[in-house]
Structures are given as C-alpha cells and as structure tokens.
Design a protein around this motif. Structure first.
Motif, PDB file in Angstrom:
ATOM      1  N   VAL A  94      24.162 -50.689  59.221  1.00  0.00           N
ATOM      2  CA  VAL A  94      23.707 -51.058  57.884  1.00  0.00           C
ATOM      3  C   VAL A  94      23.175 -49.830  57.144  1.00  0.00           C
TER       4      VAL A  94
ATOM      5  N   ALA B 196      21.696 -52.347  63.105  1.00  0.00           N
ATOM      6  CA  ALA B 196      20.821 -51.758  62.092  1.00  0.00           C
ATOM      7  C   ALA B 196      21.326 -50.376  61.688  1.00  0.00           C
TER       8      ALA B 196
ATOM      9  N   LEU C 244      16.050 -52.515  58.265  1.00  0.00           N
ATOM     10  CA  LEU C 244      16.728 -53.810  58.234  1.00  0.00           C
ATOM     11  C   LEU C 244      15.750 -54.972  58.337  1.00  0.00           C
TER      12      LEU C 244
ATOM     13  N   TRP D 167      22.671 -57.809  61.359  1.00  0.00           N
ATOM     14  CA  TRP D 167      23.069 -58.590  60.190  1.00  0.00           C
ATOM     15  C   TRP D 167      24.579 -58.692  60.110  1.00  0.00           C
TER      16      TRP D 167
END
Length: 685
Positions: A299, A296, A282, A291
């Motif tokens: 993601v 992370a 990330l 994000w």
C-alpha cells in the motif's frame, strides 16, 4: 473524637474530589486561592492530624509498632507540608548566556529575592535522540560562585543543583536557544520532614505485612484459606476476517514490498524497519494491517509510485455517520479524491462552518479532525516528509540485526488483540460457570469440590492462564527490548503493564484461590480491550525528557500493580454479592489483598512525589492526578479499620464498599486523563 475524625476524613475525601471538578470549571488559580491555600483547608488537615494523635494515645498504638509508625508517618508528612506551606519559597531565574545572577523572582508576589551566591549561564544545549529532532534532554551549563569558590555544574531534566538549601531545576529555555529558565525552590525544613514521613510510611506498610502478631499474618492463618472454589471452562477459538475486495490499481509486486521490510528509516523520531512505518500508515488510514489482499508495504509503495491511481481508492476510514453523509459517501471509507473539489478542500469548509468561535468541539468537529489527520499522513507521504531514509555516512547508528528481527516479529503478531479476545471469552465463560456452580450447589445441596471434572477443569485453566501470562510477557518484553526502555510512558503501555500484573497475580494465587483464574482472564481481557479500543498511543516513541527517570517506571509500575489488586477485590465483591455463601471467604481474600495493594499504592505515590520534586521542584502540587491518587489511598485505607468501624466486618457491606471503591480507581486512571486534565494528562497518550 473518633466520630469527629471519621467525619473530617470523609469530608476531606469529598472536598478533594469536588475541588478537582471546580478546578476544571474555574481554573487552577481559583482552587488554589479558594481551597488549597486557605486557612480552613489547613485547619481541616490539622484537625485530622489531631484525631490521628488522639487515636495513637487512646488505642495505645505503641504496643503495636507498625501501626504506630503508620499513624506517625501521617503526622510527620502533615508537619512537613505545613513547613513547606509556611516557610517554603519558589520562583524562577532567567539567564542568558554569559549573564550572572544573584537573585531570583518570587513566584507569588514577583519580588526579587537575593541569593547567597551567584550563577552564570555559560551555555545551553538541547540533546536530541540520535538521528531525530526529538529532544532527549535540556542542559544548562552554569558557573557557581560561592564564597570565593568557583565550580562548573550542569543542570538538566531530573538532575538538579542544590546549594545552601536552594534547588534549581531546568524548566524551559528561550526560542533562540541562548537563554535558560530555571525553577528555584527554597524549602530546607519541609522537604526533609516530608521525606522522613515518606520513609516512615513505607517502612510501616512493609512492617504490617511481616509483623508476626499483626492482622495480615493472622488472616494468612485463617482456616478458610484451606478451601477452594469450583471452576469449569470452555475454550472457543477466535479468529478475524480479512477484507475480500480489492481495487483496480497497478499492482505492486510482493517481492518489491517484502524486500523493503527490513530497510531502516527514521520515523516518529526513531530508527525503525520500513515494516513498522507501513503498518502504522495503514492502521491509521483503514484500521487494518492489510487491505484488499495487499500488505502494508504494498500500500505504501503504491502511494509512492502511483499516487494518481491511489487517490481514487477508498482507503480513508470515516467513522462518523454525519460526516459520511455530508461527504456523500456510500460506505465507511473515502477516497482522497472525495475530499477535494478541484483545489477546494471539503473538510476545511465543514470545519469553518461547524467549529471555531472558541466553543467546545462537537462530535462532528472531532470526526473532521480525525479524517484530516489521515489526509495529512497521505500528503506527508507524497511530499516525502513522513519518514527519512537512514543516511549512509554512519552519522546515525542503525539498529542491530537482532532488534530488526525482534521488531518485525512484534509487528507480525497482534499480541494485545489476540489476548483480549481469548481472555475475555474464557473469563466470561468461567465467571458465568462460577455463578452456575453456586446456584447448583444451593439448589441441590451437592458439594462439587473434589470431583474429577473440577480437577481437570482447574488443571486446564491453570495451564491456559500460564500460557496467557507467558504470551503477554513475551509481547511486553519485546516492546521493552525494541524501545530500549520499560514500556510505561503512555496510556496504552500502562494498560499493557496492568494486564500483565493481573495475569501474574492470578498465576501466583491460582492454587490457593482457584476462582482467581477466572478473575485473571476477565480483568486482563477487559484491560487489553480498553487499551485496544481507547484513544491511546500504541506506537513506540522516545521518552519526553521529563519522563526519562527510573523513578517514573517504579512509580507507575507499583501503582498499576495496586490497581490490579483493587480490580481483583472488586470482582470478588461482585461474585460475593451474587453468591452469598462465598461472601466470608471472598472477604478474607479481599482483606488479604488490601495490605499489599495499599503498600504498592502508598509507595507508588511517594515515589511519584520524589520524582516530581526532582523534576520541577514540588513534591506535591495538588494536580488532579495527585489528588485522586490520594483519594484512592484514603478510600481504601478506610477499609483497614474494621475493628473501629464495625460495619466493615459484615461481608455484604464490605464487598459493596469494594465494588464502589473501584469507581474511584477508574476515576483516578481514566476520569482524570479524559475529563480533568492537569500535568499528568500526557499519560493517556
């Protein structure tokens, strides 16, 4: 003769600096042929040696033993270098498995030179770090036949074979793994003399610190050391913002992501928790550790489970404005889909049209490569090649529970980011208030020393400095524990060590010199900021085989400590030039720091030379990093001669010289890495 020696000394410094620039422009072979291996270059060093000998006699240095040993060490080192240059031989020996050799190829004229013994390669092996494809060592198992005696030995990185004055070093190997290339050196006199000079240099520098009637001990007894400075500080909390927006994608349950945090995988040639892989992925894509409200791990799992959705999520950071314009991006992040037009990869077209033809890469070219690397990470993740699961058969030892917890804790706290923001804030405020206190004292004629606000400020600042040093020590120690080695293998890690050294020195000197606390905050903050912003490698990776030597750790750590002291001297010079009334005391401090700084730098250079000799058979190769380290030693060494060079006794000139001299340190550390290259260029990454 003194003037001639000074002129030759300064001329050598300038010549060495120019030679490194010429090497970058014309190549190593050019400077070796036209500078380093010329008679006039040797004559300059001989003339300098003659000047040193005249100084020993003329100033009767035998009455001051440490100074005698110091100057004698230069002569012995120069003599050893002369023997190496005139009598030493170097070359290489290529052996295939089962082959016996009784000669080697000379490196200069490519003639074959006979050996007084025979070597046979029995086998060659590459040792890997457990569970990875990263080489840990290269080993040649050879049989030595010498006057009827037969012995079997192993030649590997940092483990040489020395026989009858000949030294064999592991250099490279054949692609098929069936042959080995050994570097050969023969220098029976030069190495011994040079090493003797190194011992003399180290002993003399140590003696200068403990010699009772020496300059260093006299400076320690100076009455100005009983006085202190004035510091006031304000503390401002620093925070950071998380992104508030999120994309419309199929959410990955947080419980699924958290359950994977401690799962061990093989990534970057190291066994790591999944959390380390996810954060690295990330950060490289977005520059962030979370994000749009997703962790992370969420993601990464999102990309693994729903790549058809995540390809439309603007995750790929594009920093360059021109590249964003060419890709028709509205903001600083691109979707994976933005980079493809059907089967056509847009970056390939931009690269073909903007780079190539062998010319130097432009800013746009570098931006394209940066984004292309991020795209490559995504494709590797989708293709299942970014990491490997830890096998269940026990062939690879998993991390202990303690190491997993330590790495997760290290990943959860941005040690460097927090420290650079806090320390820079405190340092800028404290340094500004130092200048304000000086202006007020000059204007009002009031002595601020001894006031209660001053005492409270110093106590508070002292506590915060100790907390900062402890916090950084914990972070650095965790990195050491996680990686299983002292963190000094790349530019990022050496900057971390430099920041730690600065904080430690400030803590040790804070009582005698209170203004050093402001220096410590400011310098450590800038150091960590450079590490944070620079193109350095923050990831923990296995060591290259040639770097797996304890001499490397000592070499780098001692030089980083020296650089920290030089940084204090530079900042003291800036403060003295702004506050003239403090010039004498700050000059006293810088002259005191100059002794341990030159000691650390000198011993660091010597250990680097010994390490190089053990690794590839040359204790000095005129590499740009070596040359600039020598230049740094010579530039600061000139300031030692305040008795013979009277202008160094004037505070204004002395402090100006310390500020200017630090530019040489910056060139040695940063300039060589990013501008000149050389064998040491790996240090920046």
């Amino acid at each position: 003769m003194k003037r001639i020696t000074v002129v030759v000394y300064i001329g050598l410094v300038v010549l060495l600096a120019v030679a490194t620039v010429v090497e970058q422009l014309r190549g190593t072979g050019f400077v070796e042929q036209h500078v380093y291996h010329t008679w006039w270059f040797c004559a300059l060093w001989a003339l300098f040696g003659a000047g040193v000998l005249v100084a020993i006699v003329g100033r009767r240095l035998w009455k001051r033993v440490p100074l005698l040993l110091l100057h004698a060490s230069f002569l012995v080192i120069l003599l050893g270098a002369a023997f190496t240059f005139l009598e030493g031989k170097s070359g290489y020996l290529h052996l295939e498995e089962g082959e016996t050799a009784r000669s080697f190829v000379d490196g200069e004229d490519m003639r074959r030179l006979d050996l007084p013994f025979a070597l046979r390669l029995d086998s060659f092996r590459v040792a890997f770090y457990p569970g990875t494809d990263a080489p840990a060592d290269f080993r040649s198992y050879v049989t030595l036949e010498q006057e009827g005696n037969v012995s079997r030995v192993c030649i590997s990185m940092n483990h040489i074979l020395s026989v009858e004055g000949y030294r064999f070093y592991q250099s490279s190997y054949d692609d098929d793994g069936k042959g080995s290339v050994l570097s050969v050196g023969y220098d029976p006199w030069g190495i011994g003399l040079t090493y003797a000079g190194y011992w003399l240099l180290g002993l003399s520098l140590l003696a200068l610190l403990v010699w009772r009637s020496g300059e260093f001990r006299r400076l320690l007894r100076h009455p100005l050391l009983r006085r202190g400075g004035m510091l006031v500080l304000l503390f401002l909390p620093v925070g950071w913002l998380q992104p508030a927006w999120a994309a419309g994608i199929t959410p990955v349950p947080l419980s699924d992501a958290d359950s994977l945090k401690q799962t061990q995988v093989i990534y970057h040639d190291r066994v790591v928790p999944f959390n380390t892989l996810a954060l690295d992925f990330l950060k490289k894509l977005t520059g962030r550790t979370a994000w749009g409200g997703y962790t992370a791990e969420q993601v990464v799992l999102g990309w693994m489970r729903h790549p058809e959705e995540w390809q439309f999520v603007p995750l790929i950071q594009v920093k360059d404005k021109e590249l964003r314009k060419r890709l028709n991006l509205k903001d600083g992040h691109a979707r994976l889909a933005d980079l493809f037009d059907g089967e056509h990869y847009k970056l390939q077209g931009l690269w073909d049209g903007g780079a190539g033809n062998g010319r130097e890469k432009t800013r746009l070219d570098k931006a394209i490569l940066d984004v292309d690397e991020k795209v490559g990470l995504i494709l590797m993740l989708r293709g299942g090649t970014l990491f490997r699961p830890l096998p269940d058969d026990g062939s690879i030892a998993p991390l202990s529970h303690g190491k997993v917890r330590a790495e997760l804790f290290y990943n959860s706290i941005p040690f460097s980011k927090l420290l650079f923001m806090v320390n820079l804030t405190l340092g800028v405020l404290a340094f500004s208030l130092l200048l304000y206190a000086g202006v007020r004292r000059h204007r009002d004629g009031a002595a601020l020393a001894g006031s209660r606000p001053k005492a409270l400020a110093e106590r508070l600042l002292s506590v915060l400095l100790l907390v900062s040093c402890l916090f950084h020590t914990v972070g650095y120690g965790l990195r050491w524990y996680i990686g299983g080695r002292i963190p000094l293998s790349n530019g990022y890690e050496t900057m971390l060590f430099l920041a730690w050294a600065i904080l430690l020195i400030a803590c040790l000197l804070r009582r005698r010199f209170p203004f050093m606390m402001a220096f410590g905050f400011l310098l450590s903050g800038f150091t960590l900021l450079v590490a944070y912003l620079g193109e350095m490698n923050p990831h923990i990776t296995p060591l290259m085989p040639v770097l797996a030597s304890p001499l490397l750790s000592l070499h780098v750590s001692l030089i980083m400590m020296a650089y920290a002291l030089f940084a204090f001297m530079m900042l003291g010079g800036v403060l003295a030039l702004c506050r003239r009334e403090s010039g004498e005391m700050l000059m006293l401090l810088s002259r005191l720091l100059l002794y341990p700084a030159l000691l650390l730098l000198g011993i660091g250079i010597v250990l680097g030379a010994v390490w190089a000799n053990q690794s590839w058979g040359r204790y000095w190769a005129w590499d740009p990093k070596e040359v600039w380290a020598l230049i740094t030693f010579m530039v600061y060494g000139l300031a030692f001669h305040s008795q013979s060079l009277g202008w160094f006794r004037r505070p204004c000139i002395f402090h100006g010289y310390m500020v200017a001299a630090f530019l040489v340190v910056l060139m040695t550390y940063f300039g060589v890495n990013y501008l000149l290259g050389g064998m040491h260029s790996y240090a920046n990454g």
